[in-house]
Design a protein around this motif. Sequence first.
Motif, PDB file in Angstrom:
ATOM      1  N   LYS A 198       0.819  -0.734   0.239  1.00 43.20           N
ATOM      2  CA  LYS A 198       0.429  -0.476   0.437  1.00 43.20           C
ATOM      3  C   LYS A 198       0.923   1.304  -0.294  1.00 43.20           C
ATOM      4  O   LYS A 198       1.713   1.069   0.458  1.00 43.20           O
ATOM      5  CB  LYS A 198      -0.969   0.010   1.355  1.00 43.20           C
ATOM      6  CG  LYS A 198      -1.964   0.984   1.313  1.00 43.20           C
ATOM      7  CD  LYS A 198      -2.533   1.682   2.110  1.00 43.20           C
ATOM      8  CE  LYS A 198      -3.622  -0.068   2.399  1.00 43.20           C
ATOM      9  NZ  LYS A 198      -4.650  -0.043   3.836  1.00 43.20           N
ATOM     10  N   VAL A 199       0.700   2.118  -0.376  1.00 45.22           N
ATOM     11  CA  VAL A 199       1.873   3.550  -1.285  1.00 45.22           C
ATOM     12  C   VAL A 199       0.461   4.703  -1.349  1.00 45.22           C
ATOM     13  O   VAL A 199      -0.571   4.545  -0.957  1.00 45.22           O
ATOM     14  CB  VAL A 199       2.044   3.234  -2.376  1.00 45.22           C
ATOM     15  CG1 VAL A 199       2.826   5.121  -2.776  1.00 45.22           C
ATOM     16  CG2 VAL A 199       3.109   2.466  -2.447  1.00 45.22           C
ATOM     17  N   LEU A 200       0.833   5.584   0.495  1.00 39.10           N
ATOM     18  CA  LEU A 200       0.316   6.790  -0.161  1.00 39.10           C
ATOM     19  C   LEU A 200       0.499   7.779  -1.543  1.00 39.10           C
ATOM     20  O   LEU A 200       1.873   7.969  -1.020  1.00 39.10           O
ATOM     21  CB  LEU A 200       0.127   7.082   1.715  1.00 39.10           C
ATOM     22  CG  LEU A 200      -0.044   8.676   1.965  1.00 39.10           C
ATOM     23  CD1 LEU A 200      -1.097   8.832   3.101  1.00 39.10           C
ATOM     24  CD2 LEU A 200       0.492  10.084   1.332  1.00 39.10           C
ATOM     25  N   VAL A 201       0.318   8.594  -1.909  1.00 39.07           N
ATOM     26  CA  VAL A 201       0.514   9.337  -2.768  1.00 39.07           C
ATOM     27  C   VAL A 201       0.112  10.810  -2.353  1.00 39.07           C
ATOM     28  O   VAL A 201      -0.647  11.078  -1.871  1.00 39.07           O
ATOM     29  CB  VAL A 201      -0.448   9.760  -3.907  1.00 39.07           C
ATOM     30  CG1 VAL A 201      -0.280  10.095  -4.909  1.00 39.07           C
ATOM     31  CG2 VAL A 201      -0.325   7.570  -4.312  1.00 39.07           C
ATOM     32  N   ALA A 202       1.616  12.025  -1.691  1.00 35.19           N
ATOM     33  CA  ALA A 202       1.714  12.857  -0.878  1.00 35.19           C
ATOM     34  C   ALA A 202       1.751  14.152  -2.264  1.00 35.19           C
ATOM     35  O   ALA A 202       2.735  14.935  -2.421  1.00 35.19           O
ATOM     36  CB  ALA A 202       2.921  12.747   0.166  1.00 35.19           C
ATOM     37  N   ALA A 260       4.530   2.492   2.554  1.00 34.92           N
ATOM     38  CA  ALA A 260       5.579   3.783   1.318  1.00 34.92           C
ATOM     39  C   ALA A 260       4.253   5.088   1.053  1.00 34.92           C
ATOM     40  O   ALA A 260       3.256   4.747   1.371  1.00 34.92           O
ATOM     41  CB  ALA A 260       6.352   3.119   0.389  1.00 34.92           C
ATOM     42  N   VAL A 261       5.169   6.170   1.046  1.00 36.37           N
ATOM     43  CA  VAL A 261       4.858   6.532   0.663  1.00 36.37           C
ATOM     44  C   VAL A 261       5.755   7.616  -1.208  1.00 36.37           C
ATOM     45  O   VAL A 261       6.902   8.275  -1.170  1.00 36.37           O
ATOM     46  CB  VAL A 261       4.887   8.314   1.712  1.00 36.37           C
ATOM     47  CG1 VAL A 261       4.452   9.546   0.359  1.00 36.37           C
ATOM     48  CG2 VAL A 261       4.280   8.243   3.028  1.00 36.37           C
ATOM     49  N   HIS A 262       4.477   8.118  -1.623  1.00 36.48           N
ATOM     50  CA  HIS A 262       4.891   8.568  -3.361  1.00 36.48           C
ATOM     51  C   HIS A 262       4.746  10.143  -3.428  1.00 36.48           C
ATOM     52  O   HIS A 262       3.573  10.186  -3.123  1.00 36.48           O
ATOM     53  CB  HIS A 262       4.229   7.990  -4.664  1.00 36.48           C
ATOM     54  CG  HIS A 262       5.610   7.997  -5.466  1.00 36.48           C
ATOM     55  ND1 HIS A 262       5.328   9.778  -6.151  1.00 36.48           N
ATOM     56  CD2 HIS A 262       6.305   7.215  -6.426  1.00 36.48           C
ATOM     57  CE1 HIS A 262       6.140   9.520  -7.290  1.00 36.48           C
ATOM     58  NE2 HIS A 262       6.589   7.981  -7.288  1.00 36.48           N
ATOM     59  N   PRO A 263       6.137  10.894  -2.899  1.00 38.23           N
ATOM     60  CA  PRO A 263       5.870  12.348  -3.335  1.00 38.23           C
ATOM     61  C   PRO A 263       5.282  12.936  -4.228  1.00 38.23           C
ATOM     62  O   PRO A 263       4.925  14.087  -4.832  1.00 38.23           O
ATOM     63  CB  PRO A 263       7.115  12.998  -2.356  1.00 38.23           C
ATOM     64  CG  PRO A 263       8.047  12.409  -3.395  1.00 38.23           C
ATOM     65  CD  PRO A 263       7.259  10.467  -3.770  1.00 38.23           C
ATOM     66  N   GLY A 264       5.758  12.401  -5.630  1.00 34.81           N
ATOM     67  CA  GLY A 264       5.420  13.347  -7.203  1.00 34.81           C
ATOM     68  C   GLY A 264       6.103  14.134  -6.824  1.00 34.81           C
ATOM     69  O   GLY A 264       7.852  14.048  -7.182  1.00 34.81           O
ATOM     70  N   PHE A 265       5.782  14.632  -7.740  1.00 30.39           N
ATOM     71  CA  PHE A 265       6.616  16.214  -7.690  1.00 30.39           C
ATOM     72  C   PHE A 265       5.814  17.580  -7.301  1.00 30.39           C
ATOM     73  O   PHE A 265       4.712  17.825  -7.304  1.00 30.39           O
ATOM     74  CB  PHE A 265       7.126  16.678  -9.176  1.00 30.39           C
ATOM     75  CG  PHE A 265       6.099  16.518 -10.693  1.00 30.39           C
ATOM     76  CD1 PHE A 265       4.661  17.106 -10.242  1.00 30.39           C
ATOM     77  CD2 PHE A 265       5.959  15.204 -10.526  1.00 30.39           C
ATOM     78  CE1 PHE A 265       3.858  17.298 -11.108  1.00 30.39           C
ATOM     79  CE2 PHE A 265       4.953  15.424 -12.238  1.00 30.39           C
ATOM     80  CZ  PHE A 265       3.813  15.955 -12.332  1.00 30.39           C
TER      81      PHE A 265
END
Length: 662
Positions: free
Chosen positions: A6-10, A79-84
């Motif tokens: 599971k990933v949180l998209v920040a 996990a966290v994906h910060p994008g841009f």
Amino acid sequence: MTTITKVLVANRGEIAVRIIRTLRSLGIRSVAVFSDADADAVHVRLADEAVRLGPAPAAQSYLSIERVLDAARQTGAEAVHPGFGFLAENAAFASACAEAGIVFIGPSPEAIEIMGDKISAKRTVEARGVPTVPGLARAGLTDAELIAGAAGVGFPVLIKPSAGGGGKGMHVVEEEAQLRAAVAAARREAAASFGDDTLFLERYVTTPRHIEVQVIADSHGNVVHLGERECSLQRRHQKVVEEAPSPLLDAATRARIGAAACETARSVGYVGAGTVEFIVPADRPDEFFFMEMNTRLQVEHPVTELITGLDLVEQQLRIAAGEALPFRQQDVRLNGHAIEVRVYAEDPQAGFLPTGGRVERVVHPSGPGIRVDTSLEDGLDVSTDYDPMLAKLIAWAPNREEALRRLVDAIAETAIFGFETNLTFLKLLLERPEFIAGELDTGLIARVFEHLPFAETSERTFAEAALVMHAQPTDTTATGPTGPTGPWARADGWRLGPAAPSAFDLETSARRERVRVWASPLRVAVGDGEPRAATVALDEGRATVGIGGLGRSFPFAAGSGGVWLRTDADAVLVREHRATYGADRTADASPTLTSPLPGTVVMVAVDEGAHVEVGDAIVAVEAMKMEHVLRATVGGTVRLTVAAGDQVARGGVVATIEREDA
């Protein structure tokens, strides 16, 4: 190896949507976060779970490390994906994730910190033999030191914030007399955007080309580059068009600049996907200078994906899980050509001022080689709280010429109804001979903008709008059991006797016309012109209109007091004219300064009651990460109506100036 389920998209908008789709394809559950402004956004509905962060201001939502981590803990995201943007290059956030036992899908905090400070970044890569632009770069430079050192660097000089990116706070100074004001503005903008007003100087390379190299590295010591992207078409240091590969570089230079990018990544033990940006003189394409490293995914990453066949988000996820890269440098193949344009909520003909508002309707393009990264949909409210980028249109083809043709056609097929966008500007830019020839540099847009042939609204557009309005279904029957029925209930001017035309008094932002439409047989006339035979058919938001034997089909949408329709040149709002009365007769004596956009007052340059001359700065308004200075239009005494920190609406009065001869 780390198992990520599971990933949180920040992040928000199109990048959140793009990341969530890759997560879904890999069978990984996704968590979206949102502010109050984004409660009904596409990325919120697309994710498996969604958590509210807070109010619309980014500082209270997307930039709040504590709230983002609370959302990750609450949902059990590993996990966290910060994008841009937002927290993507925030070393404190990466550290906080590690302390919380949450995988940060990106490089180490140390790498982010070194490369996030442009001064330390330059020193780090110089130690590895990577060439850099001559300049004055050390921590703690005062205004006086910057001004004194500029002559040694050489004019024109570029003032740059040490923190942040995206062109914010950057100023090109041609001569010494401009330095003091430019340094003050750069300090203010850097502090507001990054919370750090440290500045440094670089020699401004004339006719520079902006070339960046995509690198990717795993935790096992493998570093490869995936070719370069040409990002030279910029306005206000913000990229507008990107393509891969660059039409400038030959194979030998491509190999050298790629090796320099990999060495840059190694200098900080980089892990993940990142971009190394270089300045290349247009007249000396075999030279290049390190500019900065972006320690995150780039907006323009799709062009690299299309020519390499790799999903960079997937590679980020696998690296974060501890996997080794499944390929080496010799395995990378660049196939064909890809070009991307950024679609912004802005009005190019009004100085690229941000717009925004409600999306009445959006029509996306399709076809071979076309990719659309977007979060736009009908009914979406586009807020001025965030960056004005709405979507990215990308075209791939076996060669640059075909990719360009596909992209121009895709822009013409795209329609965004509800507010002004830069779509027409993009199409005109791609059709410039300089772009077709690949003769680009970062100053090209500024040089050619006034020569771009923006079309005025034609008589045919007014006629088409009137026909669409005429053909739209209306409720012609009474709702009550005793009300009139049949022709007596019509509200379109029906009368006994000879047929009379319906009159439409229409206007656009720049023109007004009176249009007459006869129902039987269907005819249309604009102004004093002769009636012409017409046909019109509406079908699910698409109109097919014929006038004088010439026909075309186009998307349309009702809204904003009129009809939005896609012409050959642009999306145009044609609405019924509304007369205004009571014009301000004191305008000559007391001119008013109004904000051309909704935003926040970030600076008041004068005191209440001060004397000003024409051109003096009065206030600065910031919206969508851009600062706009409003200046006096006449000389006189200032009467302020706002203070620093106030919110202003588009058209809101910020000051009046009492002329001394009034």
